[in-house]
Design an enzyme around this catalytic site. Structure first.
Site, mmCIF file in Angstrom:
data_model
loop_
_atom_site.group_PDB
_atom_site.id
_atom_site.type_symbol
_atom_site.label_atom_id
_atom_site.label_comp_id
_atom_site.label_asym_id
_atom_site.label_seq_id
_atom_site.Cartn_x
_atom_site.Cartn_y
_atom_site.Cartn_z
ATOM 1 N N LYS A 143 2.193 -4.497 -12.630
ATOM 2 C CA LYS A 143 2.618 -5.522 -13.597
ATOM 3 C C LYS A 143 2.475 -5.024 -15.033
ATOM 4 O O LYS A 143 3.335 -5.261 -15.876
ATOM 5 C CB LYS A 143 1.772 -6.805 -13.413
ATOM 6 C CG LYS A 143 1.918 -7.442 -12.047
ATOM 7 C CD LYS A 143 0.988 -8.632 -11.890
ATOM 8 C CE LYS A 143 -0.469 -8.243 -11.839
ATOM 9 N NZ LYS A 143 -0.904 -7.516 -10.645
ATOM 10 N N GLY A 193 -6.866 -5.636 -13.869
ATOM 11 C CA GLY A 193 -6.845 -4.320 -14.514
ATOM 12 C C GLY A 193 -5.399 -3.894 -14.592
ATOM 13 O O GLY A 193 -4.784 -3.611 -13.571
ATOM 14 N N HIS A 194 -4.829 -3.931 -15.773
ATOM 15 C CA HIS A 194 -3.406 -3.626 -15.940
ATOM 16 C C HIS A 194 -3.255 -2.298 -16.677
ATOM 17 O O HIS A 194 -3.716 -2.152 -17.805
ATOM 18 C CB HIS A 194 -2.702 -4.756 -16.703
ATOM 19 C CG HIS A 194 -2.709 -6.051 -15.931
ATOM 20 N ND1 HIS A 194 -2.166 -7.209 -16.400
ATOM 21 C CD2 HIS A 194 -3.196 -6.353 -14.703
ATOM 22 C CE1 HIS A 194 -2.313 -8.168 -15.499
ATOM 23 N NE2 HIS A 194 -2.950 -7.677 -14.468
ATOM 24 N N ASP A 196 -2.249 -5.485 -8.332
ATOM 25 C CA ASP A 196 -2.082 -4.056 -8.643
ATOM 26 C C ASP A 196 -0.687 -3.524 -8.319
ATOM 27 O O ASP A 196 -0.519 -2.345 -7.987
ATOM 28 C CB ASP A 196 -3.134 -3.213 -7.904
ATOM 29 C CG ASP A 196 -4.542 -3.638 -8.247
ATOM 30 O OD1 ASP A 196 -4.762 -4.039 -9.396
ATOM 31 O OD2 ASP A 196 -5.415 -3.568 -7.362
ATOM 32 N N GLN A 232 -3.295 -10.608 -11.029
ATOM 33 C CA GLN A 232 -3.394 -10.652 -9.570
ATOM 34 C C GLN A 232 -1.999 -10.764 -8.933
ATOM 35 O O GLN A 232 -1.041 -10.288 -9.516
ATOM 36 C CB GLN A 232 -4.325 -11.786 -9.099
ATOM 37 C CG GLN A 232 -5.794 -11.555 -9.435
ATOM 38 C CD GLN A 232 -6.187 -11.997 -10.820
ATOM 39 O OE1 GLN A 232 -5.864 -13.082 -11.268
ATOM 40 N NE2 GLN A 232 -6.895 -11.147 -11.539
HETATM 41 P P1 GDP Z 1 -1.318 -4.136 -12.211
HETATM 42 O O1 GDP Z 1 -2.680 -4.698 -11.983
HETATM 43 O O2 GDP Z 1 -0.266 -4.849 -11.429
HETATM 44 O O3 GDP Z 1 -0.957 -4.007 -13.661
HETATM 45 O O4 GDP Z 1 -1.360 -2.648 -11.613
HETATM 46 P P2 GDP Z 1 -2.532 -1.565 -11.829
HETATM 47 O O5 GDP Z 1 -2.409 -1.004 -13.191
HETATM 48 O O6 GDP Z 1 -3.843 -2.100 -11.407
HETATM 49 O O7 GDP Z 1 -2.141 -0.503 -10.722
HETATM 50 C C1 GDP Z 1 -0.881 0.098 -10.685
HETATM 51 C C2 GDP Z 1 -1.065 1.607 -10.782
HETATM 52 O O8 GDP Z 1 0.138 2.238 -10.442
HETATM 53 C C3 GDP Z 1 -1.431 2.090 -12.162
HETATM 54 O O9 GDP Z 1 -2.266 3.205 -12.052
HETATM 55 C C4 GDP Z 1 -0.067 2.483 -12.747
HETATM 56 O O10 GDP Z 1 -0.173 3.470 -13.753
HETATM 57 C C5 GDP Z 1 0.608 3.026 -11.534
HETATM 58 N N1 GDP Z 1 2.078 2.898 -11.485
HETATM 59 C C6 GDP Z 1 2.865 1.876 -11.898
HETATM 60 N N2 GDP Z 1 4.144 2.091 -11.542
HETATM 61 C C7 GDP Z 1 4.166 3.271 -10.881
HETATM 62 C C8 GDP Z 1 5.199 4.029 -10.223
HETATM 63 O O11 GDP Z 1 6.360 3.643 -10.182
HETATM 64 N N3 GDP Z 1 4.822 5.219 -9.644
HETATM 65 C C9 GDP Z 1 3.527 5.678 -9.676
HETATM 66 N N4 GDP Z 1 3.252 6.836 -9.086
HETATM 67 N N5 GDP Z 1 2.558 4.990 -10.289
HETATM 68 C C10 GDP Z 1 2.864 3.794 -10.859
HETATM 69 P P1 IMO Z 2 -4.633 -7.278 -11.095
HETATM 70 O O1 IMO Z 2 -4.245 -8.274 -12.175
HETATM 71 C C1 IMO Z 2 -6.260 -6.604 -7.105
HETATM 72 C C2 IMO Z 2 -9.203 -9.497 -5.659
HETATM 73 C C3 IMO Z 2 -10.611 -8.941 -5.429
HETATM 74 C C4 IMO Z 2 -11.053 -9.820 -4.282
HETATM 75 C C5 IMO Z 2 -10.428 -11.179 -4.640
HETATM 76 C C6 IMO Z 2 -11.381 -12.127 -5.342
HETATM 77 O O2 IMO Z 2 -5.096 -5.978 -11.601
HETATM 78 O O3 IMO Z 2 -3.543 -7.199 -10.078
HETATM 79 P P2 IMO Z 2 -12.323 -12.207 -7.825
HETATM 80 O O4 IMO Z 2 -13.129 -11.199 -8.600
HETATM 81 O O5 IMO Z 2 -11.028 -12.542 -8.452
HETATM 82 O O6 IMO Z 2 -13.125 -13.406 -7.456
HETATM 83 O O7 IMO Z 2 -12.002 -11.459 -6.431
HETATM 84 O O8 IMO Z 2 -9.339 -10.891 -5.485
HETATM 85 N N1 IMO Z 2 -8.674 -9.248 -7.017
HETATM 86 C C7 IMO Z 2 -7.742 -8.325 -7.292
HETATM 87 N N2 IMO Z 2 -7.181 -7.386 -6.510
HETATM 88 N N3 IMO Z 2 -5.862 -6.726 -8.382
HETATM 89 C C8 IMO Z 2 -6.399 -7.693 -9.174
HETATM 90 O O9 IMO Z 2 -5.934 -7.968 -10.421
HETATM 91 C C9 IMO Z 2 -7.419 -8.510 -8.647
HETATM 92 N N4 IMO Z 2 -8.172 -9.515 -9.150
HETATM 93 C C10 IMO Z 2 -8.920 -9.963 -8.136
HETATM 94 O O10 IMO Z 2 -10.571 -7.587 -5.069
HETATM 95 O O11 IMO Z 2 -10.452 -9.396 -3.077
HETATM 96 MG MG MG Z 3 -4.574 -4.057 -11.415
#
Ligand code: GDP
Ligand code: IMO
Ligand code: MG
Length: 425
Positions: free
Chosen positions: A15, A39-40, A12, A224
């Site tokens: 990416k 979840g991207h 998270d 991840q």
């Molecule tokens: P990912 O799994 O690495 O793609 O990240 P996620 O989408 O799960 O979580 C990142 C969160 O941070 C999302 O809600 C993005 O919209 C948000 N985000 C990304 N870059 C920034 C930033 O520079 N500032 C803020 N406030 N939010 C950001």
């Molecule tokens: P993105 O791509 C954050 C974590 C779960 C748990 C561990 C194992 O959005 O960064 P799993 O379901 O993979 O067997 O769970 O890994 N986990 C993540 N945490 N972002 C993710 O993906 C994750 N995918 C798995 O919360 O701790």
């Molecule tokens: Mg994510």
């Protein structure tokens, strides 16, 4: 140029946003690991996309998208995602390719994930219950696995599913006293999946090598983060794929030597979802401030994310293991108003100071952070577009992290939108 974007923390990091931005100059975006546990998020103007399996390049109508062999494909999620994009007038027809060798997540994987977690009680890993561990388990075990290519021969798949379901039911009954699953129901769903996803099946290794040969720009998108890597993360509190940069080559059949730049994504602080050690965690008002301001709730499960200070020991380790050339640091805006900031520059474990991330989780459980304290800032950064315009304390913070990790920070995030990323010249 071929770039690879991976997370350097526990996922998270942002990416999706970085991939979406870099996809503007890419012909193909490739997912190579993980499944619908990811979840991207991509935010364009007022529109928010949360993608779980589809590469984040999908939002750009001209970009080709590939799901590599290393991905665990949940056909239900994927078809839902294709439909969701279509509702927004984004079609992936003719530009989307799924590896024939990618493994398939079916209902019994999700059931097994849930039953196993429930049985573990307090010792659970806190998985996303997306069937990831059981699916990759079947991949490694080989005898009871389903791959995307199996959708091509439904008669053979029907027989295979009978054998698998018989095996799974014995386990479900013996270990969990659970209701049996029905092979016919699963097969009926598979016929639908075959119909929907069959047209996208391809030899993606060939496609990628031919594209590279033709001079196309490829962007590899990790899911991840390195600390969740099955081999190099905080085992057993990890996911079941190689989520560090090291997973890229095996997950899509393209050697790392063909990648020009590995970009590691971090947040300006640290978060983690699920169980496991987290030395710089702030289970207090600081953590709550970050959670509220950064909207730190899981994109996939909605769970509140655990929050803490930036852990430079962990990020430096992830950068080293992944051969990271540049870092993108997101969420600098979120730290505004927090007062003085801390960056973990070393651990103390059993009285000894170390700057190398321990490989044994028992050691990490004992790690106490040694912090560097630096001035914070109160200014709203969200409209700043030039690095030089950022307040001095922000630039000092970036320099402090750069100094400890020893990798240049070339992109910083000041908000969730596509436009809120500053490229340093
Ligand atoms: P990912 O799994 O690495 O793609 O990240 P996620 O989408 O799960 O979580 C990142 C969160 O941070 C999302 O809600 C993005 O919209 C948000 N985000 C990304 N870059 C920034 C930033 O520079 N500032 C803020 N406030 N939010 C950001
Ligand atoms: P993105 O791509 C954050 C974590 C779960 C748990 C561990 C194992 O959005 O960064 P799993 O379901 O993979 O067997 O769970 O890994 N986990 C993540 N945490 N972002 C993710 O993906 C994750 N995918 C798995 O919360 O701790
Ligand atoms: Mg994510």
């Amino acid at each position: 140029m071929n770039y690879c974007v991976v997370g350097l923390q526990w996922g998270d990091e942002g990416k999706g946003k970085v991939v979406d931005i870099l996809a503007a100059d890419s012909d193909i975006v490739v997912r190579f690991n993980g499944g619908a546990n990811a979840g991207h998020t991509v935010v364009i103007g007022d529109e928010r996309f949360a993608l779980h399996l589809m590469p984040s390049g999908a939002i750009r109508a001209e970009t080709r998208c590939v799901i590599g062999n290393g991905v665990a494909v949940d056909p239900e999620v994927l078809t839902g995602e294709i439909d969701g994009l279509a509702e927004k007038n984004i079609s992936v027809d003719g530009r989307f390719f799924i590896s024939e060798n990618a493994h398939v997540v079916l209902d019994y994987h999700k059931q097994e994930d849930r039953l196993r977690e429930e049985a573990l009680g307090k010792a659970k890993l806190g998985t996303t219950i997306r069937g990831i561990g059981p699916c990759y388990g079947d991949k490694v075990g080989r005898s009871y696995a389903v791959r995307m290519a199996d959708f091509r021969d439904l008669d053979a798949l029907k027989q295979k599913l009978k054998k698998i379901v018989d095996y799974k039911n014995k386990i479900f009954s013996a270990l969990y006293d659970a209701e049996p699953i029905n092979a016919d129901q699963i097969f009926a769903k598979c016929t639908e999946y075959a119909d929907r996803l069959g047209p996208f099946l391809a030899n993606t290794t060939r496609l990628l090598h031919e594209s590279i040969g033709a001079g196309k720009n490829i962007l590899f998108e990790g899911a991840q983060g390195a600390l969740l890597d099955l081999d190099h993360g905080t085992f057993p509190f990890v996911t079941s794929s190689n989520a560090s940069a090291l997973g890229m080559a095996a997950g899509c059949g393209v050697p790392a030597a063909l990648v020009n730049k590995f970009i590691g994504v971090v947040k300006a602080y640290t978060t983690r979802v699920g169980a496991g050690p987290f030395p710089s965690e702030q289970d207090n008002q600081t953590g709550q401030y970050i959670r509220d301001k950064g909207n730190e709730y899981g994109t996939t499960t909605g769970r509140p994310r655990r929050c803490g200070w930036f852990d430079a020991v962990a990020a430096a380790y992830s950068a080293r293991v992944g051969g990271i050339n540049e870092i993108a640091m997101m969420h600098l805006d979120t730290l505004a108003g927090l007062g003085e900031l801390k960056v973990c520059r070393a651990y103390r474990i059993d009285g000894t100071e170390t700057t190398f991330f321990p490989s044994d989780v028992a050691q990490l459980q004992k790690a106490e952070c040694i912090y560097e304290t630096t001035a914070g800032w109160d200014q709203d950064l969200s409209d700043i577009t030039d690095f030089g315009q950022l307040p001095k304390s922000v630039r000092d913070y970036v320099a402090l992290v750069e100094d400890i990790i020893n990798v240049p920070i070339s992109i910083v995030g000041v908000g969730p939108k596509r436009s809120q990323a500053i490229f340093r010249k």
